[in-house]
Design an enzyme around this catalytic site. Structure first.
Site, short mmCIF file in Angstrom:
data_model
loop_
_atom_site.label_atom_id
_atom_site.label_comp_id
_atom_site.label_asym_id
_atom_site.label_seq_id
_atom_site.Cartn_x
_atom_site.Cartn_y
_atom_site.Cartn_z
CG ASP A 113 -15.05 11.23 28.75
OD1 ASP A 113 -14.36 12.25 28.57
OD2 ASP A 113 -14.80 10.41 29.65
CG ASP A 141 -11.50 17.30 32.76
OD1 ASP A 141 -12.55 17.14 33.37
OD2 ASP A 141 -10.88 16.37 32.22
CG HIS A 185 -8.36 8.35 28.78
ND1 HIS A 185 -8.86 8.19 30.03
CD2 HIS A 185 -8.50 9.66 28.48
CE1 HIS A 185 -9.29 9.36 30.50
NE2 HIS A 185 -9.09 10.26 29.57
NE ARG A 216 -7.68 19.11 32.23
CZ ARG A 216 -7.09 17.93 32.27
NH1 ARG A 216 -5.81 17.82 32.62
NH2 ARG A 216 -7.76 16.83 31.97
NE ARG A 259 -10.54 11.65 37.20
CZ ARG A 259 -10.93 11.31 35.98
NH1 ARG A 259 -10.56 10.14 35.47
NH2 ARG A 259 -11.71 12.10 35.29
CE LYS A 300 -15.05 14.33 35.43
NZ LYS A 300 -14.04 15.12 34.73
CG HIS A 301 -16.61 9.60 33.86
ND1 HIS A 301 -15.98 9.63 35.08
CD2 HIS A 301 -15.89 10.40 33.03
CE1 HIS A 301 -14.91 10.41 35.00
NE2 HIS A 301 -14.84 10.90 33.77
#
Length: 507
Positions: free
Chosen positions: A265, A75, A188, A83, A145, A175-176
């Site tokens: 996801d 990611d 989430h 990351r 983002r 995405k998404h």
């Protein structure tokens, strides 16, 4: 009856192929190596798997010693979600900064360089870019983002980002789907609902996904959001009308005509795990048209084997068509083969061109260009140490709370002796003013328009210290305040560097 392959029947092997788990540790555990030998084709890396580039390269080499064509994904959006640079902050600004500059060649160059960094570590797929149109400024999960709030701007930069990653030999995962920008709920934590009519969705949210498909996107990631206009009950990840009807449907019938890999996801997100359960969600996602199932943070051998067996059992019971599972597994293996051949081709081109892959400052260049500075006239850059008061919201789940952000390290480098403190929702502006003492004060906020407590604290700071500098490192939705106001449009390391240079008057 299915045939037998290396001790595992075809159905069981296909069920393992469609799983895309993460794991703990800086080295691949033995269970991952065993499952790669059994048919596992994808693994995911997160911040917990990263110490430095050399360690990640050794990790991915170990994976490929068992399965040379394994897809290794991470990611790595740049900006707030990183990351590989989880311990330092990203060398690249995020999407909102790139959208603000609105130079598609720059966006492609940033994606190409970010992809090169991934490829050198053996990562072959990036869960990026976010193609979400940030139409709700109070969105708690997308924000910086997104490339922006205009669908055409988001579309052209999404396409450029896809091309840039593919230039480096890394698979882009867009995405998404069908767009997570028009929601005030983070999937989430809960299940968001999008209530706009289908014609609004086609004219806004779907525009960047069409552009990505036209740019050659190989993978699209579904969102755990309910799109009421097509399926009032099930989230997109589990909805056949959304994944098969809308995403894969013929263009002539109003679909997007996508024929690549659809990945979910993370299934452990509460929108799926706490509503349907991961095993049930996995079967439903495959039935809806998903090909790869992201497991993310909670994966271990028990979970992987349990999901594999649940999928195989669903096929044997007739709940999931064997042809649907075989199709999904075939797409995943085809993507692995494409990634392997693409990476080899790009590596060969780089060897032929000695300048290819040379270190590039493109991330910092982009961060500098993305800044908006208000009130600079009459404000003298600081030459002595300052105090940085950072007002800290709850971390975005996608970004995590491991990655450092703010200005203290960068300003301390330029103005030695600079220190700072972090102030949360229970803190007051008066505390920050007292901590600063006589030193010049820099107040750092993120999405101040979304957090009343932050706005109140900032107002108290500016009431006591009207000479304070304000740096907004989130979405600059609120009116600029402070003697000097700097909007970075992201909290990555290079965004901090660019802001610190303005404050200290250096470049």
């Amino acid at each position: 009856m299915s045939t037998v392959i290396q001790g595992h029947d075809t159905i069981t092997r296909d069920a393992l192929t469609v799983l895309h788990p993460g794991f703990d540790g800086l080295e691949p555990p033995q269970w991952v190596l065993r499952r790669l030998d059994d048919g596992l084709t994808c693994v995911a890396l997160f911040g917990r798997n990263v110490r430095d580039a050399e360690q990640v390269a050794a990790l991915t080499a170990r994976l490929r010693s068992v399965r040379p064509e394994v897809i290794v994904a991470t990611d790595e959006e740049g900006g707030d979600v990183t990351r590989l640079e989880v311990r330092t902050g990203s060398s690249f600004p995020g999407n909102l900064a790139l959208g603000a500059v609105d130079d598609v060649d720059l966006t492609r160059a940033v994606a190409r360089e970010l992809g090169r960094m991934l490829a050198e570590c053996g990562v072959t797929m990036d869960w990026a870019p976010s193609a979400d149109v940030n139409s709700d400024p109070d969105n708690p999960v997308i924000g910086v983002r997104s490339f922006g709030s205009g669908q055409e701007l988001v579309a052209r930069h999404t396409a450029a980002y896809v091309r840039g990653l593919h230039d480096s030999g890394v698979i882009a995962c867009v995405k998404h789907f069908p767009g997570h920008g028009d929601t005030a709920t983070d999937s989430h934590h809960a299940l968001p609902h999008i209530g706009v009519p289908l014609e609004v969705l086609r004219a806004r949210e779907l525009v960047p996904f069409r552009a990505a498909i036209d740019a050659g996107a190989k993978v699209v990631m579904s969102a755990h959001i309910v799109l009421s206009a097509l399926d009032p009950t099930l989230p997109a990840t589990l909805s056949r009308p959304v994944l098969t009807g809308l995403l894969r449907g013929p263009v002539a019938d109003g679909g997007l005509g996508f024929d690549g890999v659809v990945t979910t996801d993370a299934l452990e997100m509460r929108a799926i795990a706490e509503t349907y359960g991961m095993a049930r969600g996995a079967v439903m996602a495959l039935s809806a048209g998903a090909d790869a199932l992201c497991l993310g943070f909670n994966a271990d051998d028990e979970l992987v084997v349990g999901l594999r067996d649940a999928i195989a059992a669903a096929v044997r019971s007739g709940e999931l068509a064997e042809e649907r599972l075989a199709e999904a597994a075939s797409r995943v293996r085809g993507l692995a083969a494409w990634a392997s051949s693409r990476a080899s081709a790009v590596e060969g081109a780089a060897l032929a061109d000695p300048s290819a892959g040379a270190g590039s400052p493109v991330g910092l260049v982009a961060a500098r260009r993305a800044l908006t500075v208000t009130g600079a006239s009459g404000v003298t850059p600081f030459s002595a140490p300052v105090y940085v008061a950072s007002f800290t919201p709850v971390a975005n789940m996608a970004a995590g709370d491991e990655t450092p952000w703010g200005l203290v390290p960068e300003l301390a480098r330029l103005l030695p002796g600079t220190v700072g403190g972090y102030f949360g929702p229970s803190s007051s502006g008066a505390e920050a003013v007292a901590a600063a003492g006589e030193r010049p004060l820099v107040a750092v906020v993120r999405d101040v328009h979304r957090h009343p407590w932050m706005g109140e604290a900032l107002a108290a700071v500016l009431s006591a210290r009207p000479d304070a500098v304000v740096v907004e490192m989130g979405v600059p939705q609120a009116s600029p305040l402070g003697a000097l106001h700097i909007a970075t449009r992201g909290a990555s390391r290079v965004c901090g560097v660019a802001a610190a240079e303005v404050i200290a008057g250096v470049r």
